[in-house]
Design a protein around this motif. Structure first.
Motif, PDB file in Angstrom:
ATOM      1  N   LEU A   1      77.028  12.259  88.902  1.00 32.74           N
ATOM      2  CA  LEU A   1      77.121  13.659  89.784  1.00 32.74           C
ATOM      3  C   LEU A   1      77.429  13.390  91.359  1.00 32.74           C
ATOM      4  CD1 LEU A   1      74.401  15.744  87.904  1.00 32.74           C
ATOM      5  CD2 LEU A   1      76.875  16.053  87.924  1.00 32.74           C
ATOM      6  N   ARG A   2      76.646  12.336  91.727  1.00 33.36           N
ATOM      7  CA  ARG A   2      76.932  11.912  92.925  1.00 33.36           C
ATOM      8  C   ARG A   2      78.066  11.330  93.369  1.00 33.36           C
ATOM      9  NH1 ARG A   2      72.295   8.085  95.903  1.00 33.36           N
ATOM     10  NH2 ARG A   2      73.025   8.282  98.013  1.00 33.36           N
ATOM     11  N   TYR A   3      78.645  10.235  92.856  1.00 32.36           N
ATOM     12  CA  TYR A   3      79.623   9.548  93.304  1.00 32.36           C
ATOM     13  C   TYR A   3      81.253  10.194  92.770  1.00 32.36           C
ATOM     14  CZ  TYR A   3      76.608   6.565  95.436  1.00 32.36           C
ATOM     15  OH  TYR A   3      75.536   6.158  96.222  1.00 32.36           O
ATOM     16  N   TRP A   4      81.064  10.837  91.386  1.00 30.24           N
ATOM     17  CA  TRP A   4      82.147  11.359  90.900  1.00 30.24           C
ATOM     18  C   TRP A   4      82.505  12.733  91.259  1.00 30.24           C
ATOM     19  CZ3 TRP A   4      86.312   9.550  88.541  1.00 30.24           C
ATOM     20  CH2 TRP A   4      87.310  10.241  88.073  1.00 30.24           C
ATOM     21  N   SER A   5      81.582  13.495  91.439  1.00 32.03           N
ATOM     22  CA  SER A   5      81.620  14.862  91.408  1.00 32.03           C
ATOM     23  C   SER A   5      81.043  15.357  92.989  1.00 32.03           C
ATOM     24  CB  SER A   5      80.706  15.780  90.715  1.00 32.03           C
ATOM     25  OG  SER A   5      80.914  15.818  89.312  1.00 32.03           O
ATOM     26  N   HIS A   6      80.678  14.267  93.724  1.00 31.50           N
ATOM     27  CA  HIS A   6      80.590  14.615  95.234  1.00 31.50           C
ATOM     28  C   HIS A   6      79.278  15.690  95.539  1.00 31.50           C
ATOM     29  CE1 HIS A   6      83.669  11.587  95.773  1.00 31.50           C
ATOM     30  NE2 HIS A   6      84.341  12.296  95.019  1.00 31.50           N
ATOM     31  N   LEU A   7      78.628  15.488  94.641  1.00 29.70           N
ATOM     32  CA  LEU A   7      77.319  16.599  95.015  1.00 29.70           C
ATOM     33  C   LEU A   7      76.134  15.962  95.778  1.00 29.70           C
ATOM     34  CD1 LEU A   7      76.628  17.998  91.349  1.00 29.70           C
ATOM     35  CD2 LEU A   7      78.252  18.992  93.068  1.00 29.70           C
ATOM     36  N   SER A   8      75.788  16.874  96.510  1.00 28.38           N
ATOM     37  CA  SER A   8      74.628  16.501  97.506  1.00 28.38           C
ATOM     38  C   SER A   8      73.107  16.185  96.608  1.00 28.38           C
ATOM     39  CB  SER A   8      74.281  17.540  98.518  1.00 28.38           C
ATOM     40  OG  SER A   8      73.644  18.654  97.633  1.00 28.38           O
ATOM     41  N   GLU A   9      72.354  15.393  97.168  1.00 24.17           N
ATOM     42  CA  GLU A   9      71.053  15.374  96.460  1.00 24.17           C
ATOM     43  C   GLU A   9      70.403  16.699  96.097  1.00 24.17           C
ATOM     44  OE1 GLU A   9      68.643  13.083  99.003  1.00 24.17           O
ATOM     45  OE2 GLU A   9      69.763  11.183  98.402  1.00 24.17           O
ATOM     46  N   ALA A  10      70.369  17.810  96.828  1.00 26.46           N
ATOM     47  CA  ALA A  10      70.082  18.976  96.315  1.00 26.46           C
ATOM     48  C   ALA A  10      70.746  19.562  95.196  1.00 26.46           C
ATOM     49  CB  ALA A  10      69.950  19.986  97.419  1.00 26.46           C
ATOM     50  N   GLU A  11      71.781  19.497  95.344  1.00 23.83           N
ATOM     51  CA  GLU A  11      72.934  20.274  94.052  1.00 23.83           C
ATOM     52  C   GLU A  11      72.744  19.136  92.838  1.00 23.83           C
ATOM     53  OE1 GLU A  11      76.838  21.773  96.368  1.00 23.83           O
ATOM     54  OE2 GLU A  11      76.575  19.490  96.206  1.00 23.83           O
ATOM     55  N   ILE A  12      72.455  18.019  92.881  1.00 23.43           N
ATOM     56  CA  ILE A  12      72.120  17.362  91.521  1.00 23.43           C
ATOM     57  C   ILE A  12      70.706  17.619  91.160  1.00 23.43           C
ATOM     58  CG2 ILE A  12      71.591  14.939  90.718  1.00 23.43           C
ATOM     59  CD1 ILE A  12      73.534  13.975  92.913  1.00 23.43           C
ATOM     60  N   ALA A  13      69.764  17.827  92.148  1.00 24.13           N
ATOM     61  CA  ALA A  13      68.404  18.103  91.787  1.00 24.13           C
ATOM     62  C   ALA A  13      68.639  19.384  90.948  1.00 24.13           C
ATOM     63  CB  ALA A  13      67.589  18.336  92.921  1.00 24.13           C
ATOM     64  N   ALA A  14      69.152  20.422  91.410  1.00 21.63           N
ATOM     65  CA  ALA A  14      69.373  21.638  90.809  1.00 21.63           C
ATOM     66  C   ALA A  14      70.278  21.516  89.609  1.00 21.63           C
ATOM     67  CB  ALA A  14      70.074  22.926  91.637  1.00 21.63           C
ATOM     68  N   THR A  15      71.184  20.975  89.478  1.00 16.59           N
ATOM     69  CA  THR A  15      71.914  20.796  88.222  1.00 16.59           C
ATOM     70  C   THR A  15      70.992  20.064  87.123  1.00 16.59           C
ATOM     71  OG1 THR A  15      73.857  20.444  89.570  1.00 16.59           O
ATOM     72  CG2 THR A  15      73.832  19.832  87.205  1.00 16.59           C
ATOM     73  N   LEU A  16      70.244  19.184  87.412  1.00 19.53           N
ATOM     74  CA  LEU A  16      69.567  18.429  86.660  1.00 19.53           C
ATOM     75  C   LEU A  16      68.172  18.837  86.165  1.00 19.53           C
ATOM     76  CD1 LEU A  16      70.689  14.604  87.080  1.00 19.53           C
ATOM     77  CD2 LEU A  16      71.458  16.183  85.491  1.00 19.53           C
ATOM     78  N   GLY A  17      67.439  19.750  87.140  1.00 18.44           N
ATOM     79  CA  GLY A  17      66.344  20.434  86.944  1.00 18.44           C
ATOM     80  C   GLY A  17      65.168  19.268  87.653  1.00 18.44           C
TER      81      GLY A  17
END
Length: 183
Positions: free
Chosen positions: A142-158
């Motif tokens: 999610l971080r390096y392939w989808s270029h999501l921020s930490e907040a977006e990753i946290a929301a996506t993965l709960g």
């Protein structure tokens, strides 16, 4: 007789109120985001046909729940990302259960052209990525392939942002050790 001008009509630079742009429907979202979601799913489940099924199921569930216009969703893309990650987890859980009850068979052998297309270092990274825990792999993808921020990753993965940070740090350290051992 004084002229009464409407705000913004006199060139004063005042912003005019405009109608908000219509939100994209599910068809537009499908055409613009399907490929990136399939790529995300492939990195999580390591199987293109299954990844395509996961993404198709996510869009189907989105349509069933929210219809064509998606008006009740604040961020349909985030909803889909979370659906894809959760469905990928379910696929991996089912695989783990099946493997516990069935003798292990031969691993997936990539097509010959796939091996030629990837540079050696890319193959090493993908191999090392497969050795990580599922949470570590999800965070890095999610971080390096989808270029999501930490907040977006946290929301996506709960997860909390702190958990995302520490998981990414541990995963990168493990990848570094694994790749260093290959050289």
């Amino acid at each position: 007789m004084a002229d009464t001008a409407r705000p913004g009509s006199d060139g004063s630079g005042e912003a005019r109120l405009t109608a908000p742009e219509p939100r994209p429907g599910i068809e537009e979202l499908y055409h613009h985001r399907r490929l990136s979601l399939v790529r995300l799913a492939v990195l999580l489940v390591d199987d293109l046909p299954t990844a395509e099924d996961v993404v198709q199921d996510a869009f189907t569930a989105l349509f069933r729940r929210h219809g064509h216009r998606l008006g009740s969703l604040d961020d349909p893309e985030a909803y889909l990302r979370t659906s894809v990650v959760n469905a990928a987890r379910s696929v991996l859980r089912r695989r783990r259960t099946v493997r516990a009850h069935i003798p292990e068979r031969e691993q997936h052998v990539p097509a010959p052209e796939e091996d030629v297309l990837l540079h050696e270092d890319h193959r090493e990274v993908l191999t090392a990525l497969r050795t990580l825990t599922s949470r570590q792999r999800e965070v890095l993808v999610l971080r390096y392939w989808s270029h999501l921020s930490e907040a977006e990753i946290a929301a996506t993965l709960g997860l909390s942002r702190g958990t995302v940070k520490s998981t990414a740090s541990r995963a990168l350290a493990a990848l570094g050790r694994r790749l260093e051992g290959l050289r």
